[in-house]
Scaffold this active site. Structure first.
Site, PDB file in Angstrom:
ATOM      1  N   HIS A  16       0.959  -1.244  -0.209  1.00 57.40           N
ATOM      2  CA  HIS A  16      -0.130  -0.022   0.136  1.00 57.40           C
ATOM      3  C   HIS A  16       0.805   1.075   0.044  1.00 57.40           C
ATOM      4  CE1 HIS A  16      -3.544   2.425   0.566  1.00 57.40           C
ATOM      5  NE2 HIS A  16      -3.020   3.097   1.680  1.00 57.40           N
ATOM      6  N   CYS A 106      -3.412   3.057  -5.450  1.00 56.65           N
ATOM      7  CA  CYS A 106      -2.752   3.894  -4.375  1.00 56.65           C
ATOM      8  C   CYS A 106      -1.340   4.334  -4.769  1.00 56.65           C
ATOM      9  CB  CYS A 106      -2.864   3.236  -3.061  1.00 56.65           C
ATOM     10  SG  CYS A 106      -1.951   1.577  -2.897  1.00 56.65           S
TER      11      CYS A 106
END
Length: 111
Positions: A16, A106
């Site tokens: 992430h 992301c």
């Protein structure tokens, strides 16, 4: 981390990414399961089509995962000024955006 740094967070099956904006906060894109009130990231939610841009404490986003500063393109591209990077990301806070694990995720948001 310094403002403008890219933060790479190791999750169980993926990484992430978030943008460090200072004072312990990051801006990141969090996938949203349609109809689900929770915005938490899970391995199933990475396949959703919607996401929300959030400003959150780095500690909250990282949880118990390992993380590192990874400004991976700084050696091959000239970064924009930090103030411009942060201002651009802040424009998106609380906005719902389209999300695609392969094409608009992301990592794409922070880079």
């Amino acid at each position: 981390p310094q403002p403008g740094d890219l933060i790479e967070i190791d999750r169980t099956l993926y990484q992430h990414w978030a943008l460090y904006v200072g004072d312990g906060y990051v801006i990141n894109v969090t996938p949203v399961d349609e109809g689900a009130p929770s915005l938490s990231v899970s391995t199933t939610s990475i396949f959703t089509r919607k996401a929300k841009v959030k400003k959150q404490p780095l500690k909250e986003v990282v949880g118990n995962n390992k993380w590192r500063v990874n400004n991976k393109y700084d050696h091959s591209r000239t970064p924009r000024p930090v103030e411009e990077i942060i201002r651009s990301a802040e424009h998106w806070i609380d906005q719902e955006v389209s999300y695609d694990v392969l094409g608009s995720n992301c990592e794409h948001f922070v880079t």
